[in-house]
Design a protein around this motif. Structure first.
Motif: not given
Length: 310
Positions: A73-86
């Motif tokens: 996903s990152l290589n495809d140019g998608h940013s990840i702002n938050y990772i959340m674990s619930f």
């Protein structure tokens, strides 16, 4: 802001719903199935929610698959702002946490820094605590020790059991999430460092840990029973060599016994249950169930004061 979620159980499903309601941009959801012995399973509901909203999801992904998925996903140019674990029961790898360009958060229902680890709500009831808390905190390499970005205390009443306490925490969790999501969307929030010198931890629980020892006092037996009632595996004892699950009981005042036998039935209360002596005090056992049997009031099963449980 773009979110990647790691979810499991009711808590995960609630978090997914809240983020959807708040119109958050959910990039991918990693869903963990409940264990087979668990009565309630929410993973299918989470799957249906993702399908209905065309949200990308994966189920029970192993670590390498998670890393590959997010790296792509990152290589495809998608940013990840938050990772959340619930409600996700596995530790998120540090390499994954670092993929969030703002922060990675989790939740824990305990009076942090106390009760880090497994089954915190069961343990606070077992130990007779009068308060717990819902926390949103930074994910860290150590379990449940990250800085807290939002927290709200939850009172525990004497009459609470694991179900009523969990529902209180869910209501509070929704409140905390609604409060924090706007801050996340703006990228502006504060955090409080946990005092590690005050930290305590909890053991994982197995069904066999629910064995009642009648030498305990009545309060300890009451607390164990309310902490493990359905849908959890249940507190249990034995009658004539057969396992008997005790789904509900209450402390009961009896005359003073100088000839005391812990586990002895001393009174049958019609259509309600039976009174059993403890090492100190007594409990009125109400709803019970023999292994592989039907749930019933204890007086339907135990009709004699000559019976001793244990």
């Amino acid at each position: 802001m773009k979110y990647v979620l790691f979810i499991g159980s009711r808590v995960g499903f609630e978090a997914l719903n809240l983020l959807v309601i708040e119109n958050c941009d959910i990039h991918h959801v990693f869903i963990e199935k409940e264990h087979e012995h668990e009565y309630e399973k929410y993973y299918q509901r989470s799957i249906e929610k993702c399908k209905g909203l065309s949200i990308n999801y994966s189920v029970n992904s192993i670590q390498s698959e998670i890393i590959d998925n997010l790296t792509q996903s990152l290589n495809d140019g998608h940013s990840i702002n938050y990772i959340m674990s619930f409600g996700y029961r596995r530790i998120i790898p540090g390499s994954v946490v670092k993929m969030a360009n703002i922060a990675a958060f989790g939740t824990h229902f305990s009076p942090l820094p106390r009760y880090r680890g497994f089954a915190p709500l069961n343990w606070v009831l077992i130990n007779g605590e009068t308060e717990t808390a819902v926390n949103i905190f930074y994910l860290d390499k150590e379990v449940d020790n990250g800085d807290i970005v939002d927290k709200e205390n939850v009172p525990i009443s004497y009459d609470d059991d694991i179900n009523t306490l969990f529902e209180k925490c869910i209501v509070t969790f929704r409140k905390v999430m609604r409060r924090i999501i706007p801050k996340l969307e703006k990228g502006k929030f504060d955090a409080l460092i946990q005092d590690n010198e005050k930290a305590t931890y909890t053991c994982a629980r197995n069904p066999e840990d629910g064995l009642i020892k009648w030498e305990w006092n009545s309060t300890k037996i009451y607390n164990l029973t309310r902490a493990l009632t359905y849908p959890f595996p249940g507190a249990f004892s034995f009658i004539d060599g057969r396992k008997i699950f005790i789904w509900s009981c209450e402390e009961y005042e009896t005359p003073k016994y100088e000839g005391r036998i812990a586990g002895k039935v001393v009174k049958v209360v019609k259509e309600i249950g039976v009174v059993v002596l403890c090492g100190e005090g007594a409990v009125l056992i109400k709803d019970v169930q023999l292994e592989n049997g039907e749930r019933q009031t204890a007086d339907n099963l135990i009709k004699s004061i000559r019976v001793t449980l244990g």
